[in-house]
Design a protein around this motif. Structure first.
Motif, PDB file in Angstrom:
ATOM      1  N   LEU A   1     -48.377 -13.772 -29.899  1.00 53.59           N
ATOM      2  CA  LEU A   1     -48.809 -13.163 -31.738  1.00 53.59           C
ATOM      3  C   LEU A   1     -47.926 -12.034 -31.374  1.00 53.59           C
ATOM      4  N   LEU A   2     -47.940 -11.139 -30.604  1.00 50.67           N
ATOM      5  CA  LEU A   2     -47.060  -9.117 -30.731  1.00 50.67           C
ATOM      6  C   LEU A   2     -45.646  -9.799 -31.174  1.00 50.67           C
ATOM      7  N   LEU A   3     -45.186 -10.789 -30.680  1.00 51.44           N
ATOM      8  CA  LEU A   3     -43.804 -11.582 -30.532  1.00 51.44           C
ATOM      9  C   LEU A   3     -43.936 -11.379 -32.176  1.00 51.44           C
ATOM     10  N   LEU A   4     -44.502 -12.426 -32.889  1.00 53.00           N
ATOM     11  CA  LEU A   4     -44.492 -12.498 -33.536  1.00 53.00           C
ATOM     12  C   LEU A   4     -44.509 -11.565 -34.791  1.00 53.00           C
ATOM     13  N   LEU A   5     -45.720 -10.327 -34.888  1.00 48.06           N
ATOM     14  CA  LEU A   5     -45.937  -9.664 -35.797  1.00 48.06           C
ATOM     15  C   LEU A   5     -44.659  -8.126 -35.783  1.00 48.06           C
ATOM     16  N   LEU A   6     -44.457  -8.140 -34.412  1.00 46.84           N
ATOM     17  CA  LEU A   6     -42.808  -7.785 -34.184  1.00 46.84           C
ATOM     18  C   LEU A   6     -41.633  -7.990 -34.945  1.00 46.84           C
ATOM     19  N   ILE A   7     -41.386  -9.490 -34.809  1.00 47.33           N
ATOM     20  CA  ILE A   7     -40.163  -9.908 -35.468  1.00 47.33           C
ATOM     21  C   ILE A   7     -40.762  -9.508 -36.687  1.00 47.33           C
ATOM     22  N   SER A   8     -41.922  -9.964 -37.316  1.00 48.08           N
ATOM     23  CA  SER A   8     -42.075 -10.050 -38.876  1.00 48.08           C
ATOM     24  C   SER A   8     -42.217  -8.690 -39.414  1.00 48.08           C
ATOM     25  N   LEU A   9     -42.247  -7.501 -38.781  1.00 50.49           N
ATOM     26  CA  LEU A   9     -42.212  -5.674 -38.614  1.00 50.49           C
ATOM     27  C   LEU A   9     -40.580  -5.535 -39.014  1.00 50.49           C
ATOM     28  N   PHE A  10     -40.121  -5.950 -38.070  1.00 49.15           N
ATOM     29  CA  PHE A  10     -37.964  -6.360 -38.641  1.00 49.15           C
ATOM     30  C   PHE A  10     -38.216  -6.476 -39.408  1.00 49.15           C
ATOM     31  N   LEU A  11     -38.640  -7.504 -40.035  1.00 51.49           N
ATOM     32  CA  LEU A  11     -37.981  -8.166 -41.218  1.00 51.49           C
ATOM     33  C   LEU A  11     -38.291  -7.733 -42.510  1.00 51.49           C
ATOM     34  N   SER A  12     -39.370  -7.169 -42.218  1.00 46.26           N
ATOM     35  CA  SER A  12     -39.936  -6.513 -43.720  1.00 46.26           C
ATOM     36  C   SER A  12     -39.176  -5.431 -43.578  1.00 46.26           C
ATOM     37  N   PHE A  13     -38.999  -4.359 -42.651  1.00 47.38           N
ATOM     38  CA  PHE A  13     -37.769  -3.560 -42.394  1.00 47.38           C
ATOM     39  C   PHE A  13     -36.736  -3.153 -42.943  1.00 47.38           C
ATOM     40  N   ALA A  14     -36.493  -4.429 -42.707  1.00 46.79           N
ATOM     41  CA  ALA A  14     -34.624  -4.969 -43.603  1.00 46.79           C
ATOM     42  C   ALA A  14     -34.654  -5.647 -44.403  1.00 46.79           C
ATOM     43  N   ILE A  15     -35.700  -5.971 -45.403  1.00 50.73           N
ATOM     44  CA  ILE A  15     -35.949  -6.326 -46.628  1.00 50.73           C
ATOM     45  C   ILE A  15     -36.607  -5.272 -47.626  1.00 50.73           C
ATOM     46  N   GLU A  16     -36.938  -4.373 -47.238  1.00 51.83           N
ATOM     47  CA  GLU A  16     -37.364  -3.265 -47.631  1.00 51.83           C
ATOM     48  C   GLU A  16     -36.979  -2.422 -48.989  1.00 51.83           C
ATOM     49  N   PRO A  17     -36.124  -2.019 -48.091  1.00 54.00           N
ATOM     50  CA  PRO A  17     -34.854  -0.878 -49.159  1.00 54.00           C
ATOM     51  C   PRO A  17     -34.833  -2.453 -50.852  1.00 54.00           C
ATOM     52  N   ALA A  18     -34.473  -3.611 -50.724  1.00 53.54           N
ATOM     53  CA  ALA A  18     -33.936  -4.063 -52.188  1.00 53.54           C
ATOM     54  C   ALA A  18     -35.788  -4.274 -53.134  1.00 53.54           C
ATOM     55  N   VAL A  19     -36.410  -4.323 -51.819  1.00 56.87           N
ATOM     56  CA  VAL A  19     -38.243  -4.331 -52.416  1.00 56.87           C
ATOM     57  C   VAL A  19     -38.284  -3.478 -53.193  1.00 56.87           C
ATOM     58  N   ASN A  20     -38.420  -2.352 -52.989  1.00 59.80           N
ATOM     59  CA  ASN A  20     -37.895  -0.650 -52.798  1.00 59.80           C
ATOM     60  C   ASN A  20     -37.414  -0.196 -54.068  1.00 59.80           C
ATOM     61  N   TRP A  21     -35.945  -1.393 -54.447  1.00 63.24           N
ATOM     62  CA  TRP A  21     -35.294  -0.961 -55.780  1.00 63.24           C
ATOM     63  C   TRP A  21     -35.591  -1.758 -56.529  1.00 63.24           C
ATOM     64  N   LEU A  22     -36.083  -2.870 -56.056  1.00 65.67           N
ATOM     65  CA  LEU A  22     -36.773  -3.509 -57.392  1.00 65.67           C
ATOM     66  C   LEU A  22     -38.368  -2.905 -58.030  1.00 65.67           C
TER      67      LEU A  22
END
Length: 391
Positions: free
Chosen positions: A59-80
């Motif tokens: 579960l902690l590994l899934l949360l860590l992966i999700s956190l980094f994926l959210s970091f990766a797409i957040e600049p585009a989401v912030n731009w939109l």
């Protein structure tokens, strides 16, 4: 001089009252049982924490992966979001774009593998004839194609038995596949929440901290988003340039499936650390070998030349403002990520290391270095070398 009374032994230190039987000097201090209880409680609590972390590791590994994926797409989401999009639909659009790109990549590679497998099965007798002829002419042997083909039933029988054993274990395979799908859906759900509800989540985290620490946490969060997003987008740009260059060369050389191979070379060389460069170059060279040895040689020379051009000209310029990790450090991070989290750790190791490097630059003080022969930098090279390395 006064003598001690008979009720108190002469060897008892001052301040300690003796018991009637004379054993007061060896009485247990009153704090010692509490110390034993506290030490036992700390050890038991630490063991319980280790047990809980072991149980929640996935579960902690899934949360860590999700956190980094959210970091990766957040600049585009912030731009939109700055262009009056709500964060939920903006995150959904990013998921859709990534899904379409991933499906196109896997579909193209799958079609290439299917076509090559069909061609390999169709031309297998001819390949056997060529190989046996080369072996006989090189080593002076007397191998015959009929003898090799006679042994194929033994090989195919072994393969069929292996496939039959896999078929009997269909329940275990199905359970594994269900677990993979369930984990993937969990990652998507956590990633969507962390991106779509990012501001609310950060407000919740900051509400638990005193005001003097809130700005530090938000600054660290911003660094992680910028470095992870910068790593993904810089790698995407390098993959685009690499794919265009490989497609132009393969189309000029007449290599089949040039478009699919160009996508393969661009994506694999940039998003699989350490060994991605070799995997990306090996497949186009093998496919070019079906056209001719000279075509494969020209393809190999182009790949080697392009790697030098990318390493010394393109990559320093593109990653100068996003993330730049030394190749030796990146290789060490890949090994550490593989040891900790397996294949997922390999993919997350470099952006995680870049984030830690940015934290060190932002929060760790730096000092001037004393001049010493061991700290002297390399002398500058020729004019053309300086031009290649200039940012």
């Amino acid at each position: 001089m006064a003598q001690p009374s008979g009720d108190t032994p002469a060897d008892v230190p001052p301040g300690i009252r003796a018991s009637p039987d004379g054993g007061g000097a060896h009485r247990m201090p009153p704090w010692l049982p509490k110390a034993f209880v506290l030490a036992g409680a700390v050890v038991l609590g630490f063991m319980a924490l280790l047990w809980l972390l072991q149980r929640l590791r996935e579960l902690l590994l899934l949360l860590l992966i999700s956190l980094f994926l959210s970091f990766a797409i957040e600049p585009a989401v912030n731009w939109l979001a700055r262009h009056r999009w709500r964060r939920g639909p903006a995150t959904a659009v990013m998921f859709l774009v990534i899904g379409v790109l991933g499906a196109g990549f896997l579909g193209g590679i799958g079609s290439l593998l299917a076509l090559q497998a069909a061609n390999l099965i169709e031309g297998f007798p001819g390949y056997v004839r060529q190989v046996t002829g080369w072996i006989n002419s090189t080593f002076g042997t007397d191998l015959r194609q009929d003898n090799l083909l006679e042994r194929l039933p033994t090989v195919t029988g072994g393969m069929s038995r292996y496939l039959s054993s896999l078929a009997t274990n269909v329940l275990g395979i199905g359970a594994t596949a269900f677990g993979v799908v369930f984990k993937a859906l969990g990652v998507l759900l956590f990633t969507f929440y962390l991106s779509a509800e990012g501001p609310r989540f950060r407000r919740t985290v900051c509400s638990l901290l005193p005001p003097r620490h809130q700005l530090q946490v938000l600054r660290a969060w911003e660094i992680a988003v910028n470095k992870t997003g910068g790593y993904i987008y810089s790698r995407g740009l390098l993959a685009l340039v690499s794919g265009i260059a490989h497609y132009a060369v393969m189309a000029g050389l007449g290599v089949p499936y040039a478009a699919v191979l160009a996508v393969w070379a661009g994506v694999v060389s940039q998003f699989i650390p350490a060994i991605g460069t070799y995997l990306a170059g090996a497949v186009p060279v093998l496919i070019a070998l079906t056209v001719g040895a000279s075509t494969a040689l020209w393809m190999l020379l182009f790949i080697l030349g392009y790697q030098q051009l990318e390493n010394y000209l393109l990559q320093p310029r593109i990653t100068a403002r996003t993330v730049d990790v030394h190749p030796a450090v990146a290789f060490g991070l890949v090994l550490a990520g593989a040891a900790v989290a397996g294949p997922i750790g390999v993919l997350l190791a470099v952006p995680f290391g870049a984030t830690l490097q940015a934290f060190g630059s932002a929060f760790v003080p730096r000092y001037g270095v004393e001049e010493h022969p061991l700290t002297e930098p390399d002398p500058p090279g020729g004019h053309w070398w300086r031009w290649l390395r200039r940012n």
